[in-house]
Design a protein around this motif. Structure first.
Motif, PDB file in Angstrom:
ATOM      1  N   UNK A  61      -1.443   3.597 -36.531  1.00 26.90           N
ATOM      2  CA  UNK A  61      -1.114   2.843 -37.745  1.00 26.90           C
ATOM      3  C   UNK A  61       0.029   1.879 -37.491  1.00 26.90           C
ATOM      4  N   UNK A  62       1.066   2.350 -36.778  1.00 28.41           N
ATOM      5  CA  UNK A  62       2.217   1.488 -36.481  1.00 28.41           C
ATOM      6  C   UNK A  62       1.793   0.309 -35.610  1.00 28.41           C
ATOM      7  N   UNK A  63       0.889   0.552 -34.672  1.00 29.12           N
ATOM      8  CA  UNK A  63       0.415  -0.535 -33.811  1.00 29.12           C
ATOM      9  C   UNK A  63      -0.315  -1.591 -34.639  1.00 29.12           C
ATOM     10  N   UNK A  64      -1.136  -1.140 -35.566  1.00 34.36           N
ATOM     11  CA  UNK A  64      -1.865  -2.071 -36.421  1.00 34.36           C
ATOM     12  C   UNK A  64      -0.898  -2.866 -37.303  1.00 34.36           C
ATOM     13  N   UNK A  65       0.081  -2.184 -37.869  1.00 32.20           N
ATOM     14  CA  UNK A  65       1.078  -2.865 -38.702  1.00 32.20           C
ATOM     15  C   UNK A  65       1.832  -3.900 -37.879  1.00 32.20           C
ATOM     16  N   UNK A  66       2.228  -3.516 -36.675  1.00 31.93           N
ATOM     17  CA  UNK A  66       2.969  -4.436 -35.807  1.00 31.93           C
ATOM     18  C   UNK A  66       2.122  -5.650 -35.442  1.00 31.93           C
ATOM     19  N   UNK A  67       0.854  -5.433 -35.153  1.00 31.51           N
ATOM     20  CA  UNK A  67      -0.031  -6.542 -34.784  1.00 31.51           C
ATOM     21  C   UNK A  67      -0.216  -7.512 -35.947  1.00 31.51           C
ATOM     22  N   UNK A  68      -0.401  -6.978 -37.131  1.00 28.98           N
ATOM     23  CA  UNK A  68      -0.563  -7.833 -38.312  1.00 28.98           C
ATOM     24  C   UNK A  68       0.722  -8.596 -38.598  1.00 28.98           C
ATOM     25  N   UNK A  69       1.852  -7.909 -38.517  1.00 25.75           N
ATOM     26  CA  UNK A  69       3.142  -8.561 -38.769  1.00 25.75           C
ATOM     27  C   UNK A  69       3.401  -9.664 -37.740  1.00 25.75           C
ATOM     28  N   UNK A  70       3.093  -9.391 -36.490  1.00 22.15           N
ATOM     29  CA  UNK A  70       3.288 -10.400 -35.443  1.00 22.15           C
ATOM     30  C   UNK A  70       2.399 -11.620 -35.717  1.00 22.15           C
ATOM     31  N   UNK A  71       1.151 -11.370 -36.059  1.00 28.19           N
ATOM     32  CA  UNK A  71       0.236 -12.479 -36.346  1.00 28.19           C
ATOM     33  C   UNK A  71       0.736 -13.294 -37.535  1.00 28.19           C
ATOM     34  N   UNK A  72       1.274 -12.622 -38.539  1.00 22.87           N
ATOM     35  CA  UNK A  72       1.794 -13.326 -39.713  1.00 22.87           C
ATOM     36  C   UNK A  72       2.998 -14.185 -39.347  1.00 22.87           C
ATOM     37  N   UNK A  73       3.901 -13.621 -38.547  1.00 20.26           N
ATOM     38  CA  UNK A  73       5.118 -14.358 -38.178  1.00 20.26           C
ATOM     39  C   UNK A  73       4.837 -15.538 -37.267  1.00 20.26           C
ATOM     40  N   UNK A  74       3.825 -15.417 -36.431  1.00 17.44           N
ATOM     41  CA  UNK A  74       3.535 -16.491 -35.485  1.00 17.44           C
ATOM     42  C   UNK A  74       2.503 -17.479 -36.017  1.00 17.44           C
ATOM     43  N   UNK A  75       1.994 -17.219 -37.222  1.00 15.97           N
ATOM     44  CA  UNK A  75       1.015 -18.125 -37.812  1.00 15.97           C
ATOM     45  C   UNK A  75      -0.383 -17.952 -37.276  1.00 15.97           C
ATOM     46  N   UNK A  76      -0.648 -16.848 -36.600  1.00 15.84           N
ATOM     47  CA  UNK A  76      -1.972 -16.601 -36.028  1.00 15.84           C
ATOM     48  C   UNK A  76      -2.907 -15.858 -36.974  1.00 15.84           C
ATOM     49  N   UNK A  77      -2.534 -15.749 -38.240  1.00 15.11           N
ATOM     50  CA  UNK A  77      -3.380 -15.017 -39.176  1.00 15.11           C
ATOM     51  C   UNK A  77      -3.726 -15.903 -40.360  1.00 15.11           C
ATOM     52  N   UNK A  78      -4.803 -15.538 -41.028  1.00 18.37           N
ATOM     53  CA  UNK A  78      -5.175 -16.254 -42.233  1.00 18.37           C
ATOM     54  C   UNK A  78      -4.264 -15.801 -43.362  1.00 18.37           C
ATOM     55  N   UNK A  79      -3.998 -16.698 -44.275  1.00 15.79           N
ATOM     56  CA  UNK A  79      -3.247 -16.314 -45.457  1.00 15.79           C
ATOM     57  C   UNK A  79      -4.153 -16.442 -46.667  1.00 15.79           C
ATOM     58  N   UNK A  80      -3.932 -15.551 -47.607  1.00 22.62           N
ATOM     59  CA  UNK A  80      -4.721 -15.532 -48.821  1.00 22.62           C
ATOM     60  C   UNK A  80      -3.775 -15.531 -50.010  1.00 22.62           C
ATOM     61  N   UNK A  81      -4.185 -16.209 -51.061  1.00 24.86           N
ATOM     62  CA  UNK A  81      -3.382 -16.186 -52.280  1.00 24.86           C
ATOM     63  C   UNK A  81      -3.603 -14.862 -52.994  1.00 24.86           C
ATOM     64  N   UNK A  82      -2.689 -14.537 -53.883  1.00 21.57           N
ATOM     65  CA  UNK A  82      -2.817 -13.318 -54.685  1.00 21.57           C
ATOM     66  C   UNK A  82      -4.137 -13.348 -55.458  1.00 21.57           C
ATOM     67  N   UNK A  83      -4.492 -14.503 -55.982  1.00 18.39           N
ATOM     68  CA  UNK A  83      -5.722 -14.648 -56.761  1.00 18.39           C
ATOM     69  C   UNK A  83      -6.960 -14.361 -55.906  1.00 18.39           C
ATOM     70  N   UNK A  84      -6.960 -14.840 -54.654  1.00 13.14           N
ATOM     71  CA  UNK A  84      -8.092 -14.588 -53.762  1.00 13.14           C
ATOM     72  C   UNK A  84      -8.239 -13.098 -53.471  1.00 13.14           C
ATOM     73  N   UNK A  85      -7.116 -12.429 -53.275  1.00 11.92           N
ATOM     74  CA  UNK A  85      -7.167 -11.003 -53.005  1.00 11.92           C
ATOM     75  C   UNK A  85      -7.674 -10.238 -54.206  1.00 11.92           C
TER      76      UNK A  85
END
Length: 90
Positions: A61-85
């Motif tokens: 779980x920690x590895x997954x959280x770290x990977x998602x956080x890293x992708x978010x910080x480096x801009x390598x992830x998609x972003x979604x608005x609250x409305x889309x979610x």
């Protein structure tokens, strides 16, 4: 767990010693710098604090959280608005 450490103040800090391999230390150093921490100690304190606060999370779980956080910080992830979610729940 004491709340003193979580408030960035309070109790006097104590030094501890740990042994890690040079390779692991290189990984730690690369990670804290990439993630924008001010120091190795700050990064390690944060990691330990998370582990103590959330003992029910698995290592995977920690590895997954770290990977998602890293992708978010480096801009390598998609972003979604609250409305889309929220619309995805419909």
């Amino acid at each position: 767990m004491s709340d003193a450490d979580t408030a960035n103040g309070g109790d006097e800090k104590t030094n501890i010693n740990i042994r890690v391999t040079e390779t692991f230390l290189e990984d730690i150093d690369a990670t804290w710098q990439e993630e924008g921490y001010n120091s190795r100690s700050e990064f390690i304190r944060d990691a330990l604090r998370d582990a103590v606060r959330h003992p029910d999370l698995t290592r995977e779980s920690w590895k997954e959280i770290a990977a998602v956080e890293h992708a978010r910080r480096t801009g390598d992830s998609e972003t979604f608005s609250r409305e889309e979610i929220l619309a995805g729940d419909e």
